[in-house]
Design a protein around this motif. Sequence first.
Motif: not given
Length: 202
Positions: A67-95
């Motif tokens: 979340y924090l990495i994606c939020r920092a990289v894409f500051k203009d869309n920080g919250t959405i970017a962070g959530l997609f980062g966390s969503a990706g982490a969920i997918l990576g963890h599950n699969y």
Amino acid sequence: MFRLICLIIGYCIGCIETAHVVGKLWKVDLRKHGSGNLGTTNALRVLGKKAGAMVFIGDILKSVIAYLICRAVFKDNGTIAGLFGSAGAILGHNYPFYLNFKGGKGIAVMIGMTAALAFTTDIRLAFPTAIIGFGLAFATRYVSVGSLAFAITLPTSCYLLGYEKEVVLITLCASALAFWRHRKNIKNLLNGTENRFGSKKK
């Protein structure tokens, strides 16, 4: 485009399967013991409290980090970017691709998503999710009940607190995936064969 990039970043981080790493430290392949699930509950039942805590904290942290990495990289869309980062982490963890796409159920990673979102946007989000999720888990002694309650509470709380539609949609998708990953637990609950917290694996 940034959404896809964040998903990929998160997925790579999520693929660091904490339970698999901790299992190796104990010289145990958790895929072959207990429920076979690479998550906190199975690590706790098979390896004990210390291992369970390590897995729980590790799974939360990888979601927060994504979340924090994606939020920092894409500051203009920080919250959405962070959530997609966390969503990706969920997918990576599950699969996780290197473990034949067989990982955990994603609840601890969702907790990490919730914590990161709450502390960077609205701290009130942390309270209903924590109270309802952990409360029901301890009250019923069914980890799965608390997990599913938490999964429902997250998108509901986001909606009631006035988060934008995309935030609600992302958390709703994470919740739906949690239910899918817990489909066996739901069946066991309905049949009365679900294992309670603190009991030995049937």
